[in-house]
Design an enzyme around this catalytic site. Structure first.
Site, PDB file in Angstrom:
ATOM      1  N   THR A   1       0.871  -1.179   0.000  1.00 35.98           N
ATOM      2  CA  THR A   1       0.000   0.000   0.000  1.00 35.98           C
ATOM      3  C   THR A   1       0.910   1.232   0.000  1.00 35.98           C
ATOM      4  OG1 THR A   1       0.010   0.247   2.403  1.00 35.98           O
ATOM      5  CG2 THR A   1      -1.657  -1.255   1.465  1.00 35.98           C
TER       6      THR A   1
ATOM      7  N   ASP B   1      -1.007  -0.799  21.942  1.00 33.79           N
ATOM      8  CA  ASP B   1      -1.496  -0.321  23.251  1.00 33.79           C
ATOM      9  C   ASP B   1      -2.764   0.511  23.104  1.00 33.79           C
ATOM     10  OD1 ASP B   1      -0.412   2.001  22.131  1.00 33.79           O
ATOM     11  OD2 ASP B   1       0.868   2.483  23.839  1.00 33.79           O
ATOM     12  N   GLU B   2      -3.066   0.953  21.870  1.00 37.34           N
ATOM     13  CA  GLU B   2      -4.262   1.789  21.668  1.00 37.34           C
ATOM     14  C   GLU B   2      -5.553   1.026  21.950  1.00 37.34           C
ATOM     15  OE1 GLU B   2      -4.761   4.502  18.572  1.00 37.34           O
ATOM     16  OE2 GLU B   2      -2.651   5.005  18.407  1.00 37.34           O
TER      17      GLU B   2
ATOM     18  N   TYR C   1      -9.176   3.255  14.066  1.00 35.40           N
ATOM     19  CA  TYR C   1      -7.984   2.387  13.990  1.00 35.40           C
ATOM     20  C   TYR C   1      -7.943   1.451  15.194  1.00 35.40           C
ATOM     21  CZ  TYR C   1      -3.159   1.026  14.967  1.00 35.40           C
ATOM     22  OH  TYR C   1      -2.035   0.303  15.305  1.00 35.40           O
ATOM     23  N   ALA C   2      -8.035   2.020  16.393  1.00 38.55           N
ATOM     24  CA  ALA C   2      -7.944   1.217  17.616  1.00 38.55           C
ATOM     25  C   ALA C   2      -9.091   0.209  17.680  1.00 38.55           C
ATOM     26  CB  ALA C   2      -7.953   2.128  18.836  1.00 38.55           C
TER      27      ALA C   2
ATOM     28  N   ARG D   1      -6.792  16.561  17.191  1.00 35.95           N
ATOM     29  CA  ARG D   1      -7.368  15.366  16.546  1.00 35.95           C
ATOM     30  C   ARG D   1      -8.682  15.046  17.267  1.00 35.95           C
ATOM     31  NH1 ARG D   1      -3.521  10.195  16.981  1.00 35.95           N
ATOM     32  NH2 ARG D   1      -2.713  10.881  14.983  1.00 35.95           N
TER      33      ARG D   1
ATOM     34  N   HIS E   1      -8.949  12.616  20.512  1.00 36.21           N
ATOM     35  CA  HIS E   1      -7.516  12.365  20.738  1.00 36.21           C
ATOM     36  C   HIS E   1      -7.258  11.769  22.129  1.00 36.21           C
ATOM     37  CE1 HIS E   1      -3.258  14.352  20.231  1.00 36.21           C
ATOM     38  NE2 HIS E   1      -3.199  13.040  20.398  1.00 36.21           N
TER      39      HIS E   1
HETATM   40  P1  NAD Z   1       3.136   0.518   8.393  1.00 35.18           P
HETATM   41  O1  NAD Z   1       1.907   1.285   8.047  1.00 35.18           O
HETATM   42  O2  NAD Z   1       4.465   1.162   8.262  1.00 35.18           O
HETATM   43  O3  NAD Z   1       3.205  -0.834   7.544  1.00 35.18           O
HETATM   44  C1  NAD Z   1       2.082  -1.617   7.281  1.00 35.18           C
HETATM   45  C2  NAD Z   1       2.464  -2.611   6.195  1.00 35.18           C
HETATM   46  O4  NAD Z   1       1.342  -3.470   5.950  1.00 35.18           O
HETATM   47  C3  NAD Z   1       2.812  -1.949   4.852  1.00 35.18           C
HETATM   48  O5  NAD Z   1       3.961  -2.544   4.297  1.00 35.18           O
HETATM   49  C4  NAD Z   1       1.592  -2.220   3.992  1.00 35.18           C
HETATM   50  O6  NAD Z   1       1.888  -2.293   2.611  1.00 35.18           O
HETATM   51  C5  NAD Z   1       1.128  -3.549   4.545  1.00 35.18           C
HETATM   52  N1  NAD Z   1      -0.298  -3.805   4.324  1.00 35.18           N
HETATM   53  C6  NAD Z   1      -1.341  -2.962   4.551  1.00 35.18           C
HETATM   54  N2  NAD Z   1      -2.502  -3.551   4.195  1.00 35.18           N
HETATM   55  C7  NAD Z   1      -2.186  -4.807   3.781  1.00 35.18           C
HETATM   56  C8  NAD Z   1      -2.950  -5.897   3.305  1.00 35.18           C
HETATM   57  N3  NAD Z   1      -4.281  -5.810   3.191  1.00 35.18           N
HETATM   58  N4  NAD Z   1      -2.309  -7.025   2.958  1.00 35.18           N
HETATM   59  C9  NAD Z   1      -0.953  -7.112   3.045  1.00 35.18           C
HETATM   60  N5  NAD Z   1      -0.188  -6.109   3.454  1.00 35.18           N
HETATM   61  C10 NAD Z   1      -0.787  -4.963   3.847  1.00 35.18           C
HETATM   62  O7  NAD Z   1       2.875   0.002   9.889  1.00 35.18           O
HETATM   63  P2  NAD Z   1       3.839  -0.191  11.133  1.00 35.18           P
HETATM   64  O8  NAD Z   1       3.921   1.078  11.875  1.00 35.18           O
HETATM   65  O9  NAD Z   1       5.056  -0.895  10.722  1.00 35.18           O
HETATM   66  O10 NAD Z   1       2.934  -1.174  12.016  1.00 35.18           O
HETATM   67  C11 NAD Z   1       3.017  -2.574  11.854  1.00 35.18           C
HETATM   68  C12 NAD Z   1       2.094  -3.245  12.846  1.00 35.18           C
HETATM   69  O11 NAD Z   1       2.445  -2.850  14.179  1.00 35.18           O
HETATM   70  C13 NAD Z   1       0.633  -2.860  12.665  1.00 35.18           C
HETATM   71  O12 NAD Z   1      -0.168  -4.000  12.869  1.00 35.18           O
HETATM   72  C14 NAD Z   1       0.381  -1.823  13.758  1.00 35.18           C
HETATM   73  O13 NAD Z   1      -0.961  -1.825  14.160  1.00 35.18           O
HETATM   74  C15 NAD Z   1       1.312  -2.316  14.839  1.00 35.18           C
HETATM   75  N6  NAD Z   1       1.811  -1.297  15.765  1.00 35.18           N
HETATM   76  C16 NAD Z   1       2.439  -0.173  15.297  1.00 35.18           C
HETATM   77  C17 NAD Z   1       2.938   0.757  16.207  1.00 35.18           C
HETATM   78  C18 NAD Z   1       3.625   2.016  15.741  1.00 35.18           C
HETATM   79  O14 NAD Z   1       3.831   2.926  16.564  1.00 35.18           O
HETATM   80  N7  NAD Z   1       4.033   2.134  14.484  1.00 35.18           N
HETATM   81  C19 NAD Z   1       2.795   0.547  17.589  1.00 35.18           C
HETATM   82  C20 NAD Z   1       2.151  -0.614  18.022  1.00 35.18           C
HETATM   83  C21 NAD Z   1       1.671  -1.528  17.121  1.00 35.18           C
HETATM   84  O1  TDX Z   2       1.023  15.996  13.005  1.00 33.32           O
HETATM   85  C1  TDX Z   2       0.850  15.446  14.100  1.00 33.32           C
HETATM   86  N1  TDX Z   2       0.802  16.202  15.249  1.00 33.32           N
HETATM   87  C2  TDX Z   2       0.600  15.681  16.487  1.00 33.32           C
HETATM   88  O2  TDX Z   2       0.575  16.402  17.485  1.00 33.32           O
HETATM   89  C3  TDX Z   2       0.688  14.008  14.237  1.00 33.32           C
HETATM   90  C4  TDX Z   2       0.717  13.122  13.024  1.00 33.32           C
HETATM   91  C5  TDX Z   2       0.492  13.499  15.493  1.00 33.32           C
HETATM   92  N2  TDX Z   2       0.429  14.300  16.591  1.00 33.32           N
HETATM   93  C6  TDX Z   2       0.230  13.691  17.920  1.00 33.32           C
HETATM   94  C7  TDX Z   2      -0.918  12.715  18.014  1.00 33.32           C
HETATM   95  C8  TDX Z   2      -0.436  11.719  19.047  1.00 33.32           C
HETATM   96  O3  TDX Z   2      -0.723  12.183  20.348  1.00 33.32           O
HETATM   97  O4  TDX Z   2       1.399  12.915  18.188  1.00 33.32           O
HETATM   98  C9  TDX Z   2       1.071  11.688  18.853  1.00 33.32           C
HETATM   99  C10 TDX Z   2       1.541  10.535  17.996  1.00 33.32           C
HETATM  100  O5  TDX Z   2       0.735  10.509  16.822  1.00 33.32           O
HETATM  101  P1  TDX Z   2       0.886   9.352  15.714  1.00 33.32           P
HETATM  102  O6  TDX Z   2       2.300   9.280  15.273  1.00 33.32           O
HETATM  103  O7  TDX Z   2      -0.188   9.560  14.713  1.00 33.32           O
HETATM  104  O8  TDX Z   2       0.651   8.059  16.611  1.00 33.32           O
HETATM  105  P2  TDX Z   2      -0.596   7.560  17.494  1.00 33.32           P
HETATM  106  O9  TDX Z   2      -1.858   8.190  17.098  1.00 33.32           O
HETATM  107  O10 TDX Z   2      -0.195   7.698  18.941  1.00 33.32           O
HETATM  108  O11 TDX Z   2      -0.613   6.003  17.061  1.00 33.32           O
HETATM  109  C11 TDX Z   2       0.642   5.319  16.910  1.00 33.32           C
HETATM  110  O12 TDX Z   2       0.917   4.492  18.003  1.00 33.32           O
HETATM  111  C12 TDX Z   2       0.175   3.325  18.121  1.00 33.32           C
HETATM  112  C13 TDX Z   2       0.701   4.511  15.592  1.00 33.32           C
HETATM  113  O13 TDX Z   2       0.372   5.346  14.503  1.00 33.32           O
HETATM  114  C14 TDX Z   2      -0.178   3.313  15.667  1.00 33.32           C
HETATM  115  O14 TDX Z   2      -0.041   2.527  14.483  1.00 33.32           O
HETATM  116  C15 TDX Z   2       0.225   2.515  16.866  1.00 33.32           C
HETATM  117  O15 TDX Z   2      -0.599   1.399  17.016  1.00 33.32           O
END
Ligand code: NAD
Ligand code: TDX
Length: 343
Positions: free
Chosen positions: A40, A128-129, A151-152, A274, A277
């Site tokens: 994606t 954790d969300e 999302y959560a 947001r 939020h």
């Molecule tokens: P990301 O958005 O960077 O990557 C998601 C990946 O999934 C991408 O490579 C995308 O192409 C692929 N994808 C999306 N839809 C798909 C589908 N239908 N089939 C196959 N592939 C698909 O995400 P990330 O930040 O690396 O997060 C990975 C996992 O960890 C997620 O499940 C997310 O909920 C979880 N997570 C993320 C965070 C964070 O802060 N980033 C924290 C806790 C948990």
């Molecule tokens: O432009 C911004 N300004 C801002 O103040 C953005 C993008 C975010 N924020 C705030 C919102 C949140 O309090 O910063 C914090 C972090 O935001 P995000 O990076 O969007 O993360 P969050 O919403 O906390 O969710 C993330 O953590 C849990 C990941 O996107 C999720 O995939 C993960 O599961």
């Protein structure tokens, strides 16, 4: 369970941010890694640079919600690690359907195939969300789930299906609930890379609301080691929180980034909040610590490393950032009335 029980594992979403780091970690061990990724806007083969031609890595482009793609990818695998998801909260507020399709239905398709093929481990990467905002203290794995944004909600719904396959069919599932993760290769739609790449592009950091929303910041390598630990040593049917004990209000993170980049403190601009939020996330992670894991990277050290990477890789982030602006941020920021302009 021994230390090296798998010969072949399926990593879904392995071309995304955390998934691609996990693929590198897995390849350090003597096993075959199959990546199934839809590629994606969030996924890219560039995220696997350096390992894409590894003889033990097999990349398949496909959707976890597509039974044929999943059947092909899972064949011969003893374990599944499901990273694939739609992951950005702001996008989920605008386009929730894609989150249900991938995060809930896609997980269902994976569970069905895992059951049929009899995998030894099905590790679902959650967040954790799912606990919702935790205003005081820290959430424990036994606490009820109160997701508060689409999302959560989709991640919590997926978890319920995952655990139902344990209760109903004894599919050996594991769930990890990680806190906010950051590091190289994170899409510039997320807060830390957005702040860094905005400053590097001469744009301000848009801080939602009063900026006092608190997150616990986990460096990506620590998150991947935690998932690896749970995959090998976790108890089926159980959830494991992954925390970093590096809680910071967003404004403190923004100030640290401004300081590390030597930018003008006036580059931090408060914008409208947001919707819905969550004020604070916090998890208690002693259950995972009991398996021998602990985070190694402080927020300051992780931020410095992350900034150094984004400084050196405008080739990786410039197009992504421009695309995010064009497809999404321009609209989002306009709705929020911010002064950020499209490049
Ligand atoms: P990301 O958005 O960077 O990557 C998601 C990946 O999934 C991408 O490579 C995308 O192409 C692929 N994808 C999306 N839809 C798909 C589908 N239908 N089939 C196959 N592939 C698909 O995400 P990330 O930040 O690396 O997060 C990975 C996992 O960890 C997620 O499940 C997310 O909920 C979880 N997570 C993320 C965070 C964070 O802060 N980033 C924290 C806790 C948990
Ligand atoms: O432009 C911004 N300004 C801002 O103040 C953005 C993008 C975010 N924020 C705030 C919102 C949140 O309090 O910063 C914090 C972090 O935001 P995000 O990076 O969007 O993360 P969050 O919403 O906390 O969710 C993330 O953590 C849990 C990941 O996107 C999720 O995939 C993960 O599961």
């Amino acid at each position: 369970m021994g230390l090296q029980p798998f010969r072949r594992i399926l990593v879904t979403g392995g071309a995304g941010f955390i998934g691609s780091h996990f693929v590198r970690l897995a390849l350090e061990h003597d096993l075959e890694v199959v990546v199934l990724d839809k590629l994606t806007y969030a996924g890219s083969l560039l995220n696997l640079e350096g390992v894409l031609d590894h003889p033990r890595l097999h990349f398949l482009q496909g959707d976890i919600a597509d039974p044929a793609a999943v059947a092909e990818a899972i064949a011969g695998c003893q374990a599944v690690v499901n990273f694939a998801a739609e992951t950005h909260v702001d996008r989920s507020l605008l386009e929730p359907a894609a989150f249900v399709q991938t995060n809930v239905w896609g997980t269902m398709v994976l569970l069905e195939h895992a059951l049929r093929t009899g995998v030894q481990r099905f590790l679902h990467v959650s967040t954790d969300e799912v606990y919702g905002e935790v205003l005081t203290g820290a959430a424990r794995e036994i606490d009820p789930l109160h997701p508060r944004n689409p999302y959560a909600a989709s991640k919590a719904a997926a978890e319920h299906f995952v655990f139902s396959y344990w209760t109903s069919y004894r599919l050996p599932v594991l769930v990890t609930r990680g806190c906010n993760t950051y590091g190289p290769y994170q899409h510039p739609e997320k807060f830390i890379p957005l702040a860094i790449t905005n400053l590097l592009s001469g744009q301000p950091i848009p801080l939602y609301g009063d900026g006092l929303h608190e997150r616990d910041w986990l460096y990506v390598d620590d998150h991947c080691r935690a998932i690896w630990t749970v995959l090998l040593h976790g108890q089926p049917g159980q959830a494991y929180n992954i925390g970093a004990s590096q809680h910071r209000p967003n404004i403190a993170v923004a100030r640290a980034i401004v300081h590390l980049l030597g930018a003008d403190p006036a580059s931090i601009v408060h914008v409208s909040d947001r919707p819905g939020h969550d004020r604070r996330y916090a998890v208690e992670w002693s259950k995972l610590a009991a398996l021998g894991w602990a985070p190694r990277t402080s927020c300051e050290e992780g931020l410095a490393r992350t900034i150094a990477w984004y400084r050196s890789r405008p080739d990786w982030w410039t197009a992504r950032r421009d695309e995010a602006f064009a497809a999404y941020y321009a609209r989002n920021y306009r709705d929020r009335g911010t002064p950020v302009t499209q490049p």
